[in-house]
Design a protein around this motif. Structure first.
Motif, mmCIF file in Angstrom:
data_model
loop_
_atom_site.group_PDB
_atom_site.id
_atom_site.type_symbol
_atom_site.label_atom_id
_atom_site.label_comp_id
_atom_site.label_asym_id
_atom_site.label_seq_id
_atom_site.Cartn_x
_atom_site.Cartn_y
_atom_site.Cartn_z
ATOM 1 N N VAL A 143 0.872 -1.171 0.000
ATOM 2 C CA VAL A 143 0.000 0.000 0.000
ATOM 3 C C VAL A 143 0.911 1.223 0.000
ATOM 4 O O VAL A 143 1.852 1.308 0.802
ATOM 5 N N TRP A 144 0.669 2.149 -0.907
ATOM 6 C CA TRP A 144 1.556 3.312 -1.041
ATOM 7 C C TRP A 144 0.745 4.570 -1.277
ATOM 8 O O TRP A 144 -0.411 4.518 -1.686
ATOM 9 N N SER A 145 1.368 5.706 -0.993
ATOM 10 C CA SER A 145 0.706 6.990 -1.213
ATOM 11 C C SER A 145 1.740 8.033 -1.631
ATOM 12 O O SER A 145 2.935 7.863 -1.413
ATOM 13 N N GLU A 146 1.257 9.107 -2.240
ATOM 14 C CA GLU A 146 2.139 10.180 -2.699
ATOM 15 C C GLU A 146 2.807 10.865 -1.512
ATOM 16 O O GLU A 146 2.257 10.917 -0.414
ATOM 17 N N ALA A 147 4.002 11.421 -1.749
ATOM 18 C CA ALA A 147 4.684 12.205 -0.714
ATOM 19 C C ALA A 147 3.766 13.330 -0.252
ATOM 20 O O ALA A 147 3.037 13.934 -1.053
ATOM 21 N N GLY A 148 3.765 13.580 1.057
ATOM 22 C CA GLY A 148 2.910 14.625 1.610
ATOM 23 C C GLY A 148 1.553 14.131 2.048
ATOM 24 O O GLY A 148 0.828 14.838 2.748
ATOM 25 N N GLU A 204 13.543 -1.989 -3.610
ATOM 26 C CA GLU A 204 14.577 -0.975 -3.824
ATOM 27 C C GLU A 204 13.955 0.299 -4.386
ATOM 28 O O GLU A 204 13.114 0.256 -5.301
ATOM 29 N N HIS A 205 14.380 1.428 -3.821
ATOM 30 C CA HIS A 205 13.973 2.756 -4.297
ATOM 31 C C HIS A 205 15.244 3.537 -4.608
ATOM 32 O O HIS A 205 16.114 3.687 -3.741
ATOM 33 N N LEU A 206 15.371 4.009 -5.839
ATOM 34 C CA LEU A 206 16.580 4.719 -6.242
ATOM 35 C C LEU A 206 16.499 6.198 -5.862
ATOM 36 O O LEU A 206 15.416 6.773 -5.777
ATOM 37 N N LYS A 207 17.662 6.776 -5.679
ATOM 38 C CA LYS A 207 17.775 8.146 -5.162
ATOM 39 C C LYS A 207 16.994 9.150 -6.013
ATOM 40 O O LYS A 207 16.363 10.070 -5.495
ATOM 41 N N GLU A 208 17.025 8.973 -7.339
ATOM 42 C CA GLU A 208 16.421 9.987 -8.214
ATOM 43 C C GLU A 208 14.905 9.810 -8.378
ATOM 44 O O GLU A 208 14.254 10.624 -9.039
ATOM 45 N N TRP A 209 14.353 8.776 -7.795
ATOM 46 C CA TRP A 209 12.924 8.514 -7.962
ATOM 47 C C TRP A 209 12.083 9.371 -7.028
ATOM 48 O O TRP A 209 12.594 9.900 -6.030
ATOM 49 N N PRO A 210 10.755 9.459 -7.280
ATOM 50 C CA PRO A 210 9.903 10.331 -6.450
ATOM 51 C C PRO A 210 9.868 9.877 -4.987
ATOM 52 O O PRO A 210 9.901 8.675 -4.695
ATOM 53 N N ALA A 211 9.809 10.862 -4.114
ATOM 54 C CA ALA A 211 9.530 10.573 -2.702
ATOM 55 C C ALA A 211 8.109 10.031 -2.596
ATOM 56 O O ALA A 211 7.226 10.410 -3.366
ATOM 57 N N PHE A 212 7.883 9.121 -1.640
ATOM 58 C CA PHE A 212 6.523 8.594 -1.440
ATOM 59 C C PHE A 212 6.468 7.838 -0.121
ATOM 60 O O PHE A 212 7.476 7.714 0.581
#
Length: 648
Positions: A60-65, A132-140
């Protein structure tokens, strides 16, 4: 048992791992577990479900903020399949999905590699995944990661999550409208017209079967015996806590009506938004979840089906002893030789109890990523390694993954947290002995009075009998009585006209201190906050000293606790307020604790009187439709007199 070599059969749209004992079918390239064949049964999973809704990983995921603990539910669908290991002893397969920027907003920005492993002679299979989440990808944000297994409802009716927590379970059909009546919160359903009449009048709620991580190592289901098939067990075994968030006493879901069994890795349950994994801009992250083991067993002739539970526990102990496993092929899973260890002895120094050091028997001691005191409670990005001290206060934590950690501890019987901000650098093969470490719990003076036991739980307080209309039969005359539904509503029945008053020296906390300070329902259906009173007598007041009130909370859910002394009406603002704290929802989810809070409050002597005194504890939040679940649970309360260095 067969000693057949493990075989891998690759078809157009599925692959099969087969060791002669178990056959596991996986969709290709999606990586869903669609079929488990065992002991002559064609599929232990629910074949009535779609193939992607039987055995799967989800996130389950959501946008940053985003705030809160919900988001987009996503079953993890592999897009490519690879054979990692294929020998007579082992098959390991991988289903990966790679994220790219064209998927922004449509898919969680993660590379995910789902792995399934089958070993020779093994009655089951393993699963793990690398996120894995890469550095340049969106925050979330990630509120939840888990594996779900949905079993055949015509076969599996008996569930076991502990020695004293097992029972015949209702059917999923019993929760449907007409057979079940939805309660508040909606996960709880009153069974009004179940298929099996024996369940009529019971409440079914998956949260009643939650479990602390330290005890959540094996759970599952036993099938019914038939003329053609002996009883079988389907068990989820979680051999380590290192990849689960929140430490040993974090609570997670286990198995529940479906029949469903879960392996929970990351969840906000009993902790709230504070434990949601929030990846910041330019923050890389990688973590291995698992392996966990699905274990299958079956009876020989005319044995007791409950022997399957005993056998599953024995198998769980074997798996725990084998951790960390030596077979996972991913380089991201550290083997034993790559890990290090830490040992030492924890002692407590409290000069108001003893002039000598006190042995920290049964203390919880752990390594977690560097943070502040207690930060491990809501830590979810890295790995944690915990143990309990022995009767000498000695502890040894083995097989710690390489990395940087702080040492944390808490001791049942004492308030507060031990935290050492020295970074322990764990490297391959290192053996660190920290020697004697001393915890000095908060203490300014002698105990004048105390309520409860400092153990981070409200279990010792008065837990009422449930309303007879809302019973789970498992928890009648059970030590976990607090898991019954609707106990929060008993408060207003016990205290219809005025709130709880507790008199030091007269009242007993096991009988007279309600387990949760909840809101009160008014005649118009709305709710209001409540004010509890602690009455006590002081023979004398040290006019030049500062008294200390220690308030340890075992739970808080959108609550504000205000403290006033001897004058409820005049003291505004109050002597102390917590501000609005907590979102752990433990009251609604039948948990006897959520996150731990400790408040240390100075009480000036001019507020106290020689003779009778009253402390007023007001929980004033009661807002909106879920106001009935706003409230706190106390762990322990203590009033200390001024210390010996005052002029007293």
């Amino acid at each position: 048992m067969s000693s057949q070599a493990v075989q891998l059969h690759i078809k157009d749209n599925h692959v099969v791992m087969d060791n002669g004992v178990v056959q596991v079918y996986l969709s290709n390239p999606g990586g869903f577990v669609t079929r488990i064949q065992y002991n002559g049964i064609d599929n232990l999973l629910e074949a009535l479900n779609e193939k992607n809704n039987r055995g799967y990983w989800d996130v389950v995921w959501s946008e940053a903020g985003s705030t809160g603990t919900t988001g987009t539910f996503e079953r993890i669908v592999g897009t490519s399949f690879n054979v990692i290991v294929e020998t007579e002893e082992q098959v390991e397969v991988s289903f990966t999905r790679i994220w790219d920027s064209s998927l922004k907003g449509k898919q969680s920005p993660l590379n995910i590699d789902k792995r399934y492993v089958m070993l020779c002679n093994s009655s089951g299979f393993y699963s793990y995944a690398i996120f894995e989440h890469l550095k340049e990808w969106p925050a979330f944000n990630i509120p939840q990661i888990r594996i779900v297994y949905k079993l055949r409802k015509d076969k599996f009716h008996y569930m076991a999550v502990g020695d004293n927590r097992q029972r015949l379970m209702p059917l999923p059909d019993d929760r449907l409208p007409g057979r079940g009546e939805e309660l508040v919160p909606p996960e709880a359903v009153l069974l009004v017209n179940p298929v099996e009449p024996q369940f009529k009048g019971e409440v079914d709620d998956k949260y009643q079967y939650s479990c602390e991580n330290k005890d959540l190592k094996v759970h599952g289901w036993i099938s019914q015996e038939s003329e053609t098939n002996p009883a079988m067990g389907f068990w989820v075994i979680i051999p380590s806590n290192e990849f689960r968030s929140g430490g040993l006493v974090k609570q997670n879901l286990t198995s529940h009506v479906g029949p469903i069994s879960l392996a929970m890795f990351l969840s906000a349950h009993y902790a709230g938004e504070d434990i949601v994994l929030k990846l910041q801009p330019n923050e890389p992250w990688k973590k291995v979840f698992g392996p966990t083991f699905v274990y299958l067993n079956t009876l020989l002739d005319h044995e007791d089906p409950l022997d399957l539970w005993e056998d599953a526990k024995y198998k769980m102990y074997e798996e725990v002893q084998s951790w960390p496993y030596d077979f996972p092929a991913s380089h991201d899973f550290q083997k034993s030789s790559q890990r290090g260890s830490v040992c030492g002895t924890l002692l407590v120094r409290d000069r108001y109890i003893s002039d000598e050091y006190i042995i920290a028997q049964d203390a919880y001691i752990g390594l977690a990523p560097p943070g502040d005191a207690g930060s491990w409670q809501i830590e979810c990005k890295g790995y944690q390694f915990w143990t309990r001290a022995n009767e000498e206060g000695y502890f040894s934590i083995k097989n710690i993954q390489s990395g940087d950690y702080n040492l944390y501890a808490w001791v049942p019987g004492f308030i507060g947290e031990y935290w050492n901000n020295v970074v322990l650098k764990i490297t391959s093969g290192c053996e660190i002995n920290v020697g004697d470490i001393i915890y000095e719990p908060p203490r300014d003076g002698p105990t004048l009075w105390e309520i409860g036991i400092p153990d981070r739980s409200a279990a010792e307080f008065y837990v009422p009998d449930p309303n007879p209309k809302y019973i789970n039969k498992l928890y009648i005359d059970h030590p976990d009585k607090f898991r019954q539904y609707g106990l929060w509503e008993r408060y207003a029945e016990l205290y219809p006209n005025e709130d709880l008053i507790y008199t030091i020296g007269v009242s007993e906390y096991r009988k007279d201190w309600f387990y949760a300070q909840v809101t009160r329902k008014k005649n118009d259906g709305s709710y209001q906050g409540t004010t509890w009173q602690i009455k006590f007598n002081l023979h004398d007041v040290d006019a030049s000293g500062i008294y200390k009130l220690r308030l340890a909370l075992a739970n808080a859910n959108v609550s504000e606790l205000q403290v006033r002394v001897n004058d409820l009406k005049q003291l505004d603002p109050p002597l102390f307020t917590t501000g609005v704290i907590g979102k752990d929802n433990a009251i609604a989810r039948h948990g006897i604790h959520g996150l731990y809070w400790l408040f240390n409050i100075d009480v000036p002597s001019l507020l106290l009187s020689k003779g009778d005194n009253t402390i007023f504890l007001t929980q004033n939040m009661a807002i909106g439709p879920l106001a009935l679940f706003q409230g706190i649970m106390y762990d322990y309360i203590r009033l200390e007199g001024p210390g010996p260095f005052s002029s007293h």
